[in-house]
Design a protein around this motif. Structure first.
Motif, PDB file in Angstrom:
ATOM      1  N   GLY A   2      15.087 -28.899 -49.192  1.00  0.00           N
ATOM      2  CA  GLY A   2      15.050 -27.502 -48.772  1.00  0.00           C
ATOM      3  C   GLY A   2      16.118 -27.154 -47.762  1.00  0.00           C
ATOM      4  O   GLY A   2      16.266 -25.996 -47.376  1.00  0.00           O
ATOM      5  N   GLU A   3      16.886 -28.149 -47.333  1.00  0.00           N
ATOM      6  CA  GLU A   3      17.987 -27.885 -46.409  1.00  0.00           C
ATOM      7  C   GLU A   3      19.211 -27.461 -47.202  1.00  0.00           C
ATOM      8  O   GLU A   3      19.345 -27.766 -48.383  1.00  0.00           O
ATOM      9  CB  GLU A   3      18.308 -29.146 -45.596  1.00  0.00           C
ATOM     10  N   ALA A   4      20.114 -26.759 -46.527  1.00  0.00           N
ATOM     11  CA  ALA A   4      21.367 -26.378 -47.170  1.00  0.00           C
ATOM     12  C   ALA A   4      22.445 -27.374 -46.776  1.00  0.00           C
ATOM     13  O   ALA A   4      22.455 -27.888 -45.663  1.00  0.00           O
ATOM     14  CB  ALA A   4      21.788 -24.977 -46.736  1.00  0.00           C
ATOM     15  N   LEU A   5      23.329 -27.678 -47.690  1.00  0.00           N
ATOM     16  CA  LEU A   5      24.384 -28.637 -47.431  1.00  0.00           C
ATOM     17  C   LEU A   5      25.742 -27.983 -47.670  1.00  0.00           C
ATOM     18  O   LEU A   5      26.038 -27.531 -48.772  1.00  0.00           O
ATOM     19  CB  LEU A   5      24.233 -29.853 -48.340  1.00  0.00           C
ATOM     20  N   LEU A   6      26.545 -27.917 -46.629  1.00  0.00           N
ATOM     21  CA  LEU A   6      27.877 -27.353 -46.732  1.00  0.00           C
ATOM     22  C   LEU A   6      28.894 -28.431 -46.419  1.00  0.00           C
ATOM     23  O   LEU A   6      28.727 -29.167 -45.453  1.00  0.00           O
ATOM     24  CB  LEU A   6      28.061 -26.200 -45.743  1.00  0.00           C
ATOM     25  N   ALA A   7      29.929 -28.534 -47.214  1.00  0.00           N
ATOM     26  CA  ALA A   7      30.978 -29.503 -46.938  1.00  0.00           C
ATOM     27  C   ALA A   7      31.863 -28.929 -45.827  1.00  0.00           C
ATOM     28  O   ALA A   7      32.580 -27.966 -46.048  1.00  0.00           O
ATOM     29  CB  ALA A   7      31.812 -29.743 -48.194  1.00  0.00           C
ATOM     30  N   VAL A  43      13.666 -24.107 -58.209  1.00  0.00           N
ATOM     31  CA  VAL A  43      14.569 -25.234 -58.436  1.00  0.00           C
ATOM     32  C   VAL A  43      15.758 -25.124 -57.483  1.00  0.00           C
ATOM     33  O   VAL A  43      16.300 -24.043 -57.285  1.00  0.00           O
ATOM     34  CB  VAL A  43      15.069 -25.252 -59.901  1.00  0.00           C
ATOM     35  N   LYS A  44      16.173 -26.246 -56.898  1.00  0.00           N
ATOM     36  CA  LYS A  44      17.327 -26.269 -56.017  1.00  0.00           C
ATOM     37  C   LYS A  44      18.590 -26.512 -56.836  1.00  0.00           C
ATOM     38  O   LYS A  44      18.550 -27.226 -57.843  1.00  0.00           O
ATOM     39  CB  LYS A  44      17.193 -27.370 -54.961  1.00  0.00           C
ATOM     40  N   VAL A  45      19.695 -25.935 -56.380  1.00  0.00           N
ATOM     41  CA  VAL A  45      20.966 -26.119 -57.087  1.00  0.00           C
ATOM     42  C   VAL A  45      22.026 -26.633 -56.122  1.00  0.00           C
ATOM     43  O   VAL A  45      22.236 -26.060 -55.053  1.00  0.00           O
ATOM     44  CB  VAL A  45      21.456 -24.806 -57.731  1.00  0.00           C
ATOM     45  N   LEU A  46      22.682 -27.709 -56.503  1.00  0.00           N
ATOM     46  CA  LEU A  46      23.807 -28.249 -55.753  1.00  0.00           C
ATOM     47  C   LEU A  46      25.054 -28.043 -56.597  1.00  0.00           C
ATOM     48  O   LEU A  46      25.166 -28.569 -57.697  1.00  0.00           O
ATOM     49  CB  LEU A  46      23.605 -29.740 -55.480  1.00  0.00           C
ATOM     50  N   VAL A  47      25.993 -27.254 -56.085  1.00  0.00           N
ATOM     51  CA  VAL A  47      27.217 -26.946 -56.818  1.00  0.00           C
ATOM     52  C   VAL A  47      28.300 -27.969 -56.490  1.00  0.00           C
ATOM     53  O   VAL A  47      28.533 -28.294 -55.330  1.00  0.00           O
ATOM     54  CB  VAL A  47      27.722 -25.534 -56.475  1.00  0.00           C
ATOM     55  N   LEU A  48      28.967 -28.461 -57.532  1.00  0.00           N
ATOM     56  CA  LEU A  48      30.106 -29.350 -57.365  1.00  0.00           C
ATOM     57  C   LEU A  48      31.337 -28.629 -57.905  1.00  0.00           C
ATOM     58  O   LEU A  48      31.273 -28.024 -58.974  1.00  0.00           O
ATOM     59  CB  LEU A  48      29.904 -30.657 -58.127  1.00  0.00           C
ATOM     60  N   THR A  49      32.438 -28.698 -57.192  1.00  0.00           N
ATOM     61  CA  THR A  49      33.623 -27.952 -57.589  1.00  0.00           C
ATOM     62  C   THR A  49      34.895 -28.725 -57.299  1.00  0.00           C
ATOM     63  O   THR A  49      34.921 -29.613 -56.446  1.00  0.00           O
ATOM     64  CB  THR A  49      33.672 -26.612 -56.837  1.00  0.00           C
ATOM     65  N   ARG A  70      25.982 -17.317 -52.651  1.00  0.00           N
ATOM     66  CA  ARG A  70      25.238 -16.063 -52.604  1.00  0.00           C
ATOM     67  C   ARG A  70      24.234 -15.980 -53.743  1.00  0.00           C
ATOM     68  O   ARG A  70      23.228 -15.282 -53.647  1.00  0.00           O
ATOM     69  CB  ARG A  70      26.200 -14.880 -52.658  1.00  0.00           C
ATOM     70  N   ALA A  71      24.516 -16.683 -54.822  1.00  0.00           N
ATOM     71  CA  ALA A  71      23.616 -16.667 -55.974  1.00  0.00           C
ATOM     72  C   ALA A  71      22.375 -17.519 -55.740  1.00  0.00           C
ATOM     73  O   ALA A  71      21.427 -17.460 -56.517  1.00  0.00           O
ATOM     74  CB  ALA A  71      24.352 -17.155 -57.220  1.00  0.00           C
ATOM     75  N   GLY A  72      22.393 -18.323 -54.666  1.00  0.00           N
ATOM     76  CA  GLY A  72      21.207 -19.112 -54.347  1.00  0.00           C
ATOM     77  C   GLY A  72      21.399 -20.608 -54.292  1.00  0.00           C
ATOM     78  O   GLY A  72      20.436 -21.349 -54.051  1.00  0.00           O
ATOM     79  N   ALA A  73      22.616 -21.089 -54.511  1.00  0.00           N
ATOM     80  CA  ALA A  73      22.844 -22.534 -54.453  1.00  0.00           C
ATOM     81  C   ALA A  73      22.510 -23.070 -53.065  1.00  0.00           C
ATOM     82  O   ALA A  73      22.759 -22.411 -52.057  1.00  0.00           O
ATOM     83  CB  ALA A  73      24.299 -22.842 -54.799  1.00  0.00           C
ATOM     84  N   GLY A  74      21.961 -24.268 -53.029  1.00  0.00           N
ATOM     85  CA  GLY A  74      21.599 -24.868 -51.760  1.00  0.00           C
ATOM     86  C   GLY A  74      22.752 -25.535 -51.057  1.00  0.00           C
ATOM     87  O   GLY A  74      22.621 -25.977 -49.920  1.00  0.00           O
ATOM     88  N   GLY A  75      23.890 -25.640 -51.721  1.00  0.00           N
ATOM     89  CA  GLY A  75      25.052 -26.244 -51.098  1.00  0.00           C
ATOM     90  C   GLY A  75      26.129 -26.533 -52.112  1.00  0.00           C
ATOM     91  O   GLY A  75      25.979 -26.262 -53.302  1.00  0.00           O
ATOM     92  N   PHE A  76      27.237 -27.052 -51.630  1.00  0.00           N
ATOM     93  CA  PHE A  76      28.311 -27.432 -52.535  1.00  0.00           C
ATOM     94  C   PHE A  76      29.110 -28.584 -51.956  1.00  0.00           C
ATOM     95  O   PHE A  76      29.172 -28.786 -50.750  1.00  0.00           O
ATOM     96  CB  PHE A  76      29.241 -26.254 -52.823  1.00  0.00           C
ATOM     97  N   LEU A  77      29.704 -29.336 -52.882  1.00  0.00           N
ATOM     98  CA  LEU A  77      30.557 -30.455 -52.513  1.00  0.00           C
ATOM     99  C   LEU A  77      31.751 -30.492 -53.459  1.00  0.00           C
ATOM    100  O   LEU A  77      31.737 -29.858 -54.518  1.00  0.00           O
ATOM    101  CB  LEU A  77      29.794 -31.781 -52.633  1.00  0.00           C
ATOM    102  N   LEU A  78      32.764 -31.224 -53.072  1.00  0.00           N
ATOM    103  CA  LEU A  78      33.902 -31.429 -53.953  1.00  0.00           C
ATOM    104  C   LEU A  78      33.595 -32.581 -54.908  1.00  0.00           C
ATOM    105  O   LEU A  78      32.837 -33.487 -54.584  1.00  0.00           O
ATOM    106  CB  LEU A  78      35.155 -31.759 -53.140  1.00  0.00           C
ATOM    107  N   LYS A  79      34.222 -32.555 -56.068  1.00  0.00           N
ATOM    108  CA  LYS A  79      33.946 -33.576 -57.072  1.00  0.00           C
ATOM    109  C   LYS A  79      34.529 -34.950 -56.741  1.00  0.00           C
ATOM    110  O   LYS A  79      34.234 -35.917 -57.433  1.00  0.00           O
ATOM    111  CB  LYS A  79      34.458 -33.116 -58.440  1.00  0.00           C
ATOM    112  N   ASP A  80      35.343 -35.024 -55.709  1.00  0.00           N
ATOM    113  CA  ASP A  80      35.915 -36.328 -55.359  1.00  0.00           C
ATOM    114  C   ASP A  80      35.096 -37.062 -54.296  1.00  0.00           C
ATOM    115  O   ASP A  80      35.571 -37.985 -53.655  1.00  0.00           O
ATOM    116  CB  ASP A  80      37.366 -36.173 -54.890  1.00  0.00           C
TER     117      ASP A  80
END
Length: 236
Positions: free
Chosen positions: A134-139, A89-95, A108-118
């Protein structure tokens, strides 16, 4: 309120299956509405805490979990780690970022990327599709700040065994890795290096393969921990 809510079509339905995990009702509802309105997505469940997210991921087998960081019972970082270790399962973190100084650990835990909540609604939908592919997404706006904040902390420095692995890269591949650490997309990399996107994809693939890395997120981590990119150093 039950922390886990299942919904949507039965497993096997075409399109991306999404699980939204956030302890705030407003965010869960907003993200669920935005993603559920996409023609290629279905929100199959919600979770109001990290432990519930892990259970829901195991039961519902979504394609992507949209994961908050700060949640009760089990935080989003540990929930991400457990999900990524056990499931495809892919995980996209929002913070909120300014409050979540440890988001780097989620990568490092395996998230595929992260974005801000705004983010805008179209950016959220795009991010889910990118991570699902399957790509990684970095803001880019926060990538450099996040990693530099981490590596400045006591106990975090250059890891010699990682630095030694850089010897296997060509100079062009090192250039690619430096720019990956800035969160650049393939299109942005191609523009800066004046090459085609196909060439960039080939270089990125070689970099990940030679270093034994899973995705771009791990490449960012590696670039800093190996000492290739120095916190506060000049931009290439």
């Amino acid at each position: 309120m039950n922390p886990v809510t299942a919904g949507g079509p039965e497993p096997g339905t075409a399109g991306l299956r999404i699980l939204v995990a956030d302890d705030q009702d407003l965010f869960r509802a907003a993200f669920g509405t935005i993603l559920g309105a996409q023609p290629d997505m279905t929100v199959v469940g919600e979770a109001a805490d990290g432990a519930a997210a892990v259970r829901a991921a195991d039961e519902l087998r979504p394609d992507v979990v949209v994961m908050d960081v700060r949640m009760p019972v089990l935080n989003g970082i540990e929930a991400t780690r457990r999900i990524c270790e056990a499931l495809p399962v892919k995980v996209l973190v929002l913070t909120m970022f300014d409050l979540d100084e440890y988001v780097y650990d989620a990568l490092r835990a395996g998230a595929g990327g992260f974005l801000l909540k705004d983010i805008r609604r179209d950016e959220l939908a795009h991010a889910v599709r990118v991570v699902a592919s399957g790509e990684a997404l970095l803001a880019p706006a926060v990538t450099r700040r996040l990693v530099e904040d981490l590596v400045r902390r006591p106990g975090h420095g250059v890891v010699p065994r990682l630095a030694a692995r850089l010897a296997g890269l060509t100079e062009r591949e090192r250039e690619i890795l430096r720019r990956l650490a800035r969160g650049l997309s393939n299109a942005e990399l191609a523009a800066e290096l004046v090459v085609s996107e196909h060439t960039v994809k080939t270089h990125v693939s070689h970099v990940l393969g030679k270093l034994g890395l899973r995705d771009r997120v791990q490449a960012v981590v590696f670039a800093y921990e190996s000492g290739l990119v120095v916190p506060g150093g000049p931009r290439e």
